[in-house]
Design an enzyme around this catalytic site. Sequence first.
Site, PDB file in Angstrom:
ATOM      1  N   GLN A  92      35.662  43.637  37.338  1.00  0.00           N
ATOM      2  CA  GLN A  92      36.402  43.491  36.086  1.00  0.00           C
ATOM      3  C   GLN A  92      37.714  42.756  36.319  1.00  0.00           C
ATOM      4  O   GLN A  92      38.552  43.231  37.095  1.00  0.00           O
ATOM      5  CB  GLN A  92      36.689  44.900  35.542  1.00  0.00           C
ATOM      6  CG  GLN A  92      37.500  44.948  34.279  1.00  0.00           C
ATOM      7  CD  GLN A  92      37.706  46.398  33.830  1.00  0.00           C
ATOM      8  OE1 GLN A  92      37.585  47.324  34.636  1.00  0.00           O
ATOM      9  NE2 GLN A  92      38.018  46.604  32.563  1.00  0.00           N
ATOM     10  N   GLY A  93      37.888  41.634  35.645  1.00  0.00           N
ATOM     11  CA  GLY A  93      39.123  40.866  35.825  1.00  0.00           C
ATOM     12  C   GLY A  93      40.056  41.013  34.630  1.00  0.00           C
ATOM     13  O   GLY A  93      40.187  40.090  33.824  1.00  0.00           O
ATOM     14  N   SER A 137      43.423  43.374  34.714  1.00  0.00           N
ATOM     15  CA  SER A 137      44.824  43.536  35.131  1.00  0.00           C
ATOM     16  C   SER A 137      45.336  42.352  35.945  1.00  0.00           C
ATOM     17  O   SER A 137      44.581  41.723  36.688  1.00  0.00           O
ATOM     18  CB  SER A 137      44.975  44.797  35.987  1.00  0.00           C
ATOM     19  OG  SER A 137      44.739  45.934  35.228  1.00  0.00           O
ATOM     20  N   SER A 151      38.309  46.214  41.473  1.00  0.00           N
ATOM     21  CA  SER A 151      37.430  47.069  42.263  1.00  0.00           C
ATOM     22  C   SER A 151      36.102  46.364  42.531  1.00  0.00           C
ATOM     23  O   SER A 151      35.553  45.737  41.623  1.00  0.00           O
ATOM     24  CB  SER A 151      37.151  48.378  41.527  1.00  0.00           C
ATOM     25  OG  SER A 151      38.345  49.086  41.363  1.00  0.00           O
ATOM     26  N   GLU A 167      34.758  51.824  28.807  1.00  0.00           N
ATOM     27  CA  GLU A 167      35.388  52.218  30.069  1.00  0.00           C
ATOM     28  C   GLU A 167      35.998  53.608  29.941  1.00  0.00           C
ATOM     29  O   GLU A 167      36.033  54.379  30.889  1.00  0.00           O
ATOM     30  CB  GLU A 167      36.464  51.194  30.461  1.00  0.00           C
ATOM     31  CG  GLU A 167      37.070  51.488  31.830  1.00  0.00           C
ATOM     32  CD  GLU A 167      37.975  50.372  32.328  1.00  0.00           C
ATOM     33  OE1 GLU A 167      38.320  49.490  31.540  1.00  0.00           O
ATOM     34  OE2 GLU A 167      38.329  50.409  33.515  1.00  0.00           O
ATOM     35  N   SER A 189      46.860  53.474  31.682  1.00  0.00           N
ATOM     36  CA  SER A 189      47.574  54.641  32.190  1.00  0.00           C
ATOM     37  C   SER A 189      47.618  55.736  31.125  1.00  0.00           C
ATOM     38  O   SER A 189      47.414  55.480  29.939  1.00  0.00           O
ATOM     39  CB  SER A 189      49.004  54.248  32.576  1.00  0.00           C
ATOM     40  OG  SER A 189      49.726  53.949  31.402  1.00  0.00           O
TER      41      SER A 189
END
Lengths: 375, 396
Positions: free
Chosen positions: B129-130, B132, B164, B247, B379
């Site tokens: 996953q691109g 952040s 990741s 997600e 977050s």
Amino acid sequence: MNFLFNEEQTSLGETVGQVLADFAALTAPDPSRDSEAEVWGALAELGLFSLLVPEEHDGVGLAFVDLAPSIEALGSGLASPLIASTLVATEAIKRLGSSDQRAKLLPEIAIGETAIAIASAELGRGKDPFFAECRLLDGKLSGKKIAVAGADVAQELLVIARTESAPVLVLVPTDAAGVTITAHSDIDPSAGLCRVVFDNVAVAAGQQLARASIDALDTLVDLGATVHSGMAMGIAEVMLRRSVAFASQREQFGKPIGSFQAIKHRCADLAVAVEAGKATSHYAFWACSENSEDRSGAASAAKAYCGEIGCNACNDAIQVHGGMGFTWELGLHRYLRRAQVIEHAVGSRAWHYDRVVTEALAAREVENAAHRDAA
Amino acid sequence: MDFNYTDEERKFRFELRDWLASALPAGWGDTVFEPEDEEERYLFRRDWDKKLSSGGWSGINWPVEYGGRGATLVERGIFAEEMARAKAPESLNIIGHNLAGTTILHHGTQAQKDRFLPPIIANDEIWCQGFSEPNAGSDLASVRTKAVRHGDKYIVNGQKIWTSYAQYSQWCFALVRTDVDAPKHKGLSFLLIDMKSPGILIRPLRQISGESEFNETFFEDVEVPVENLVGEENDGWRIAMTTLAYERGPEDCLGRQVRFKQEMEKLLEVCSAEPTANGVLSDDPIVRQKLGRSIVEIEAMRLVALKSFSRIHAGDERGPDASVIKLYWSHAAQRMNEAALDILGPTAVLAEGDEDAKASGRFQTSYLQSKAFSIYSGSSEIQRNIIGERMLGLPR
């Protein structure tokens, strides 16, 4: 599988909530029992007490889980705990009573003529709701119970007692000779908590519920714990709603305080706790309804967790309301007081968390044994 | 409300249970465990994913036309429970299944579905996953990685971070800026990028646990064919919201709950065997309070996910309740990991590789790993903003 209430269950809860909302005294800042009899009458007229009673005994024959939203409404509306204890006793009599007991009591309960207070807590054994020093010997009951909600207005008491060898559940009319009921001075004067002393009260064999067994006690505790988890969630939900409403309109530093993350995040955490608490409570209602294998674990999980969430929700609401939060006149103290009554009824959080572990370890044993058998 | 299972559902459960018993190595979970070395573990999980797909147990909820079983929400719940019961290994391609696949199912063209979905379900292609970037964390919409269109290609330049599994992935879905002049949410696009493309550099980042699951990923003049744009150009934020809803959603929670439940079972096992002055650890009233609360929270995680499933099943839109789920599981799991160390006493500090460590040091590794839960996928502070504003209606 479906984890949502159907329309009937939901609208039943809404109706109970609407009936309670007509009685402003229930949630007014001054705790009182002034409207208690009227509220009872209105709910009886609505048919609340007939819902759990089987059709053969002039009831509606609904399942325990069908009442979950209604129980939450009783919690939100700060209704007398005697209403909930009567519903618990109804389900207990339905499950544990002899056919004579069912035939005699259930039709009276259905029309709202018999209110039943549950007498479990005693001095001297901390949190354990199973423990009873109250003795039933040679047909005579003696001993002392505390914090019995609504004993002074109920017709019957469902008492956890013990014979020389085993625990026993007995039904004792509140006007029986040797029964003395006095009101406590307590944290929530609207709950009607009473001290009940039994002095050689004559108990006939027909007044004993079920065979003397630990299973019967488990049933009563599971039903009671689950209903109290529901009432705790009703309180938590009101606290969330009121916190959000207040934070949206109260301005400081030129802005609604709900725009500040310190307040917003507190409210968000409360919303999450309400969601998680309700999930455990709703599951416990279903587990009780179905007598599933994990019934006791689910009921104790719900009581411990929702009791904690209910109390914390009151703390949060008071904090969000600032100076107003701890005034008498705003009335938040009513929920805080009731949350404590709920927390300590049918065993406190510590006792129920402990029982969750007992149940989990027992389930592990069963699983391991099955594993060994398979190998 | 009804948690009873139909005969069909029971059949599904036992079919899966039998398959798991035959697919996992003998002694699995008792004497045989996953390799400790990261590279070997990757290969092991890759094999396990292949086994799942060849057994027909990969992507069970996907439509049958793309190789799934069209599993109902009940069957998904059963699947999660049985995977926990069997202590099955973790899938390497969670991002492919849960995020890339579901986003393409929702917003992809037919050609994209035909090209990308089968290899995901077959676990032939692993995804990362691109989203952040170093300067786009909680403020995700401020991504700077740029994609400029040249004919039938986008040329991508920039940097992603916390990627990741980038080192194992064949594909990456990325949020890139296609209009630098538009307001920040309006100039983003959603691209599918072949990780073999020239110009991609992956640099592993070492995590708090010492492992290197995530990476920095650099893009230098990377060419991406325009047919790999999902949705319209500059509509990427809306597409990304679908990805985030999954997600943070109940599927993700249920899958994780399986792992946490296994951890809880392990902790109970240790506590019922570990001697103390007057019995075993699980006799200690203080230990029992901590265990009891965590048992309840791990179970509540499952129930919260099932409740959300039921709402979606009844036709509700996916919305801010995904944030409720994410916020709940991340902190509940952290509390369990804290409790585990608290309970273990002096052995709490003994980690993997030490002969006196409990459960081969897994509680210590999990404790360290769990610190990420309240940060990734948005977050906790971002989740609380979403809940506060979009669910409770508090002012911004």
